[in-house]
Scaffold this motif. Structure first.
Motif, mmCIF file in Angstrom:
data_model
loop_
_atom_site.group_PDB
_atom_site.id
_atom_site.type_symbol
_atom_site.label_atom_id
_atom_site.label_comp_id
_atom_site.label_asym_id
_atom_site.label_seq_id
_atom_site.Cartn_x
_atom_site.Cartn_y
_atom_site.Cartn_z
ATOM 1 N N ARG A 136 -52.937 -5.331 -42.743
ATOM 2 C CA ARG A 136 -52.421 -5.252 -41.376
ATOM 3 C C ARG A 136 -51.820 -3.886 -41.087
ATOM 4 N NH1 ARG A 136 -47.899 -9.269 -38.833
ATOM 5 N NH2 ARG A 136 -46.576 -8.246 -40.372
ATOM 6 N N ALA A 137 -51.037 -3.365 -42.025
ATOM 7 C CA ALA A 137 -50.392 -2.079 -41.803
ATOM 8 C C ALA A 137 -51.424 -0.967 -41.629
ATOM 9 C CB ALA A 137 -49.461 -1.754 -42.970
ATOM 10 N N TRP A 138 -52.504 -0.992 -42.432
ATOM 11 C CA TRP A 138 -53.500 0.074 -42.337
ATOM 12 C C TRP A 138 -54.195 0.047 -40.986
ATOM 13 C CZ3 TRP A 138 -58.437 1.571 -41.434
ATOM 14 C CH2 TRP A 138 -58.803 2.856 -41.890
ATOM 15 N N PHE A 139 -54.582 -1.135 -40.530
ATOM 16 C CA PHE A 139 -55.304 -1.202 -39.264
ATOM 17 C C PHE A 139 -54.395 -0.983 -38.060
ATOM 18 C CE2 PHE A 139 -58.706 -2.735 -41.879
ATOM 19 C CZ PHE A 139 -59.822 -2.228 -41.238
ATOM 20 N N LEU A 140 -53.140 -1.345 -38.153
ATOM 21 C CA LEU A 140 -52.221 -1.014 -37.067
ATOM 22 C C LEU A 140 -52.075 0.500 -36.928
ATOM 23 C CD1 LEU A 140 -49.362 -3.653 -37.430
ATOM 24 C CD2 LEU A 140 -50.833 -3.313 -35.445
ATOM 25 N N GLU A 141 -52.076 1.202 -38.036
ATOM 26 C CA GLU A 141 -51.870 2.644 -38.030
ATOM 27 C C GLU A 141 -53.145 3.423 -37.746
ATOM 28 O OE1 GLU A 141 -50.015 6.266 -38.156
ATOM 29 O OE2 GLU A 141 -49.089 4.272 -38.148
ATOM 30 N N ASN A 142 -54.304 2.872 -38.109
ATOM 31 C CA ASN A 142 -55.515 3.686 -38.153
ATOM 32 C C ASN A 142 -56.651 3.258 -37.228
ATOM 33 O OD1 ASN A 142 -54.942 5.680 -40.422
ATOM 34 N ND2 ASN A 142 -54.415 3.729 -41.390
ATOM 35 N N THR A 143 -56.515 2.147 -36.519
ATOM 36 C CA THR A 143 -57.555 1.764 -35.568
ATOM 37 C C THR A 143 -57.525 2.690 -34.369
ATOM 38 O OG1 THR A 143 -57.429 -0.559 -36.249
ATOM 39 C CG2 THR A 143 -58.467 -0.090 -34.136
ATOM 40 N N LEU A 144 -58.650 3.342 -34.105
ATOM 41 C CA LEU A 144 -58.762 4.272 -32.983
ATOM 42 C C LEU A 144 -59.181 3.498 -31.737
ATOM 43 C CD1 LEU A 144 -58.726 7.332 -32.211
ATOM 44 C CD2 LEU A 144 -61.167 7.351 -32.731
ATOM 45 N N VAL A 145 -58.379 3.571 -30.683
ATOM 46 C CA VAL A 145 -58.625 2.808 -29.461
ATOM 47 C C VAL A 145 -58.868 3.782 -28.315
ATOM 48 C CG1 VAL A 145 -57.810 0.993 -27.929
ATOM 49 C CG2 VAL A 145 -57.059 1.022 -30.324
ATOM 50 N N LEU A 146 -60.104 3.784 -27.826
ATOM 51 C CA LEU A 146 -60.517 4.702 -26.768
ATOM 52 C C LEU A 146 -61.068 3.922 -25.584
ATOM 53 C CD1 LEU A 146 -62.486 7.182 -29.048
ATOM 54 C CD2 LEU A 146 -60.177 7.536 -28.159
ATOM 55 N N GLY A 147 -60.864 4.438 -24.389
ATOM 56 C CA GLY A 147 -61.411 3.827 -23.181
ATOM 57 C C GLY A 147 -62.273 4.820 -22.425
ATOM 58 N N MET A 148 -63.024 4.299 -21.443
ATOM 59 C CA MET A 148 -63.902 5.137 -20.639
ATOM 60 C C MET A 148 -63.509 5.099 -19.169
ATOM 61 S SD MET A 148 -67.685 4.627 -22.333
ATOM 62 C CE MET A 148 -68.328 6.016 -21.377
ATOM 63 N N ILE A 149 -63.534 6.260 -18.557
ATOM 64 C CA ILE A 149 -63.267 6.418 -17.126
ATOM 65 C C ILE A 149 -64.615 6.554 -16.441
ATOM 66 C CG2 ILE A 149 -62.217 7.893 -15.373
ATOM 67 C CD1 ILE A 149 -60.176 6.412 -17.107
ATOM 68 N N GLU A 150 -64.958 5.577 -15.569
ATOM 69 C CA GLU A 150 -66.315 5.533 -15.036
ATOM 70 C C GLU A 150 -66.380 5.191 -13.555
ATOM 71 O OE1 GLU A 150 -69.357 4.396 -18.199
ATOM 72 O OE2 GLU A 150 -67.761 2.933 -18.582
ATOM 73 N N SER A 151 -65.265 5.319 -12.851
ATOM 74 C CA SER A 151 -65.260 5.015 -11.422
ATOM 75 C C SER A 151 -64.186 5.831 -10.723
ATOM 76 C CB SER A 151 -64.981 3.521 -11.200
ATOM 77 O OG SER A 151 -63.615 3.237 -11.501
ATOM 78 N N PRO A 152 -64.321 6.022 -9.394
ATOM 79 C CA PRO A 152 -63.259 6.704 -8.651
ATOM 80 C C PRO A 152 -61.910 5.990 -8.768
ATOM 81 C CG PRO A 152 -65.269 6.636 -7.351
ATOM 82 C CD PRO A 152 -65.511 5.763 -8.544
ATOM 83 N N ALA A 153 -61.920 4.664 -8.847
ATOM 84 C CA ALA A 153 -60.662 3.928 -9.000
ATOM 85 C C ALA A 153 -59.987 4.285 -10.315
ATOM 86 C CB ALA A 153 -60.931 2.422 -8.928
ATOM 87 N N ALA A 154 -60.785 4.442 -11.359
ATOM 88 C CA ALA A 154 -60.227 4.821 -12.653
ATOM 89 C C ALA A 154 -59.655 6.229 -12.614
ATOM 90 C CB ALA A 154 -61.304 4.716 -13.726
ATOM 91 N N VAL A 155 -60.346 7.138 -11.931
ATOM 92 C CA VAL A 155 -59.841 8.508 -11.806
ATOM 93 C C VAL A 155 -58.499 8.504 -11.073
ATOM 94 C CG1 VAL A 155 -60.271 10.783 -10.819
ATOM 95 C CG2 VAL A 155 -62.149 9.518 -11.900
ATOM 96 N N ALA A 156 -58.403 7.696 -10.008
ATOM 97 C CA ALA A 156 -57.160 7.630 -9.228
ATOM 98 C C ALA A 156 -56.003 7.081 -10.061
ATOM 99 C CB ALA A 156 -57.375 6.772 -7.988
ATOM 100 N N ALA A 157 -56.316 6.196 -11.021
ATOM 101 C CA ALA A 157 -55.271 5.557 -11.829
ATOM 102 C C ALA A 157 -55.161 6.159 -13.222
ATOM 103 C CB ALA A 157 -55.561 4.056 -11.937
ATOM 104 N N VAL A 158 -55.772 7.321 -13.444
ATOM 105 C CA VAL A 158 -55.920 7.815 -14.816
ATOM 106 C C VAL A 158 -54.576 8.129 -15.475
ATOM 107 C CG1 VAL A 158 -56.249 10.252 -14.195
ATOM 108 C CG2 VAL A 158 -57.272 9.333 -16.296
ATOM 109 N N ARG A 159 -53.596 8.565 -14.737
ATOM 110 C CA ARG A 159 -52.306 8.858 -15.371
ATOM 111 C C ARG A 159 -51.679 7.579 -15.918
ATOM 112 N NH1 ARG A 159 -48.336 13.006 -15.211
ATOM 113 N NH2 ARG A 159 -46.940 12.497 -16.942
#
Length: 267
Positions: A136-159
Motif C-alpha cells: 500500500r505504501a509503495w503504490f500510494l507514493e508511486n502511482t502516477l495519476v495524469l488527466g487529459m484536457i480535451e474540451s473548452p470547458a476543461a481549459v476554462a476550469a484548468v486551474r
C-alpha cells in the motif's frame, strides 16, 4: 525496486515514451530496447483488452520499463484492473472539472488518499508475497495519476483541475480539443498556454504528445516533463517514406478514395 516513473518525473528527469495503441508485444520490447523511458498503452482508442495489456506490462517489466495506461473515460473499474496488473500510472481522458479530477485520483489510489480496492495477490503485489503495508505504501507514493484536457470547458476550469489533490499532471488531447472547439473558443495555442500556466502555478507535471524528435526537443525546451510519441503516426510516416524508394507510381488503394493525410500528431 528501482525508482518509479513518478519519482523520476518529480525529481526533474525529462522522460520520453511512446503511445502504443496497436497490441504488439514486439513493439513494446523494441521501444524498451531503443531506450524509451516508458510505454503508454492506449486502452481508450486502442483494442487491447486486459489480457493483452497484462502481456505488455509483463514484457516491459522484464526490460525495466514502466507502463502507463490510458483508460477509457469514467471507468474506475478499468483503472483498478490495470494497476493490479502492474501499471505504474494511468492517463484518464476528458477531465472537465475538479470533481472529475478528484474522482480519478480516488479511483487510482488506495485509502486513505483514495478508494481503490485493495489486493496484494495480483501481479502488482507479486501474487501476495509483498506485505500488505509495504504494498500500500509503495503504490500510494508511486502511482502516477495524469488527466487529459480535451474540451473548452476543461481549459476554462484548468486551474481548478490542476489543483486537485494528488493529481500529478495533465496532457492536452489536441485532436479532441480541436474537434470540440468553436470559433468563440480559445485557439489551440491559447489553450496550451492556459494549461501550461495552470500546471506551473500548481507545480504539476506536463505531458505533451509529439510527432518527431525535433518536436520532442521543442516540447522539453518549452517546459514539458514527459513527452510521448504517437507510434502509429511515426510508423506510418516511416512506411510512407520507404514506399518513396519505389520507382513506379504509388499503388492506388482499394476502397474509397483517400483524402490527403493529416500529418499532425494525433492523441
Amino acid at each position: 525496486m528501482a525508482i518509479s516513473l513518478r519519482q523520476r518525473a518529480l525529481r526533474g528527469d525529462r522522460l520520453i515514451g511512446v503511445l502504443l495503441r496497436m497490441p504488439s508485444e514486439e513493439l513494446v520490447e523494441m521501444s524498451a530496447v531503443a531506450g524509451m523511458d516508458f510505454v503508454l498503452v492506449d486502452c481508450e482508442h486502442g483494442p487491447a483488452d486486459v489480457i493483452a495489456l497484462r502481456h505488455h506490462i509483463a514484457l516491459a517489466s522484464v526490460h525495466g520499463v514502466p507502463v502507463i495506461v490510458r483508460v477509457g473515460e469514467d471507468d474506475p473499474g478499468q483503472i483498478l484492473r490495470v494497476l493490479d496488473q502492474g501499471a505504474q500510472g494511468v492517463l484518464v481522458p476528458h477531465i472537465d472539472s475538479r470533481e472529475q479530477a478528484d474522482a480519478v485520483v480516488a479511483s487510482a489510489l488506495y485509502p486513505p488518499d483514495g478508494t481503490r480496492g485493495f489486493a496484494t495477490y495480483s501481479r502488482a503485489g507479486r501474487f501476495g508475497t509483498v506485505p500488505a503495508a509495504e504494498h500500500r505504501a509503495w503504490f500510494l507514493e508511486n502511482t502516477l495519476v495524469l488527466g487529459m484536457i480535451e474540451s473548452p470547458a476543461a481549459v476554462a476550469a484548468v486551474r481548478e483541475i490542476a489543483g486537485a489533490h494528488r493529481l500529478d499532471g495533465l496532457m492536452i488531447g489536441p485532436s479532441d480539443l480541436a474537434a470540440a472547439s468553436g470559433p468563440a473558443d480559445p485557439s489551440l495555442s491559447e489553450a496550451a498556454a492556459a494549461v501550461d500556466a495552470a500546471l506551473r502555478a500548481e507545480g504539476r507535471l506536463r505531458m505533451d504528445i509529439v510527432g518527431d524528435a525535433a518536436a520532442a526537443q521543442a516540447a522539453f525546451s518549452d517546459g514539458a516533463h514527459l513527452v510521448v510519441y504517437n507510434l502509429a503516426h511515426s510508423l506510418m510516416n516511416h512506411l510512407e517514406h520507404l514506399v518513396e524508394g519505389r520507382p513506379w507510381p504509388r499503388r492506388t488503394p482499394t476502397g474509397p478514395t483517400p483524402t490527403q493525410p493529416d500529418r499532425s500528431p494525433k492523441d
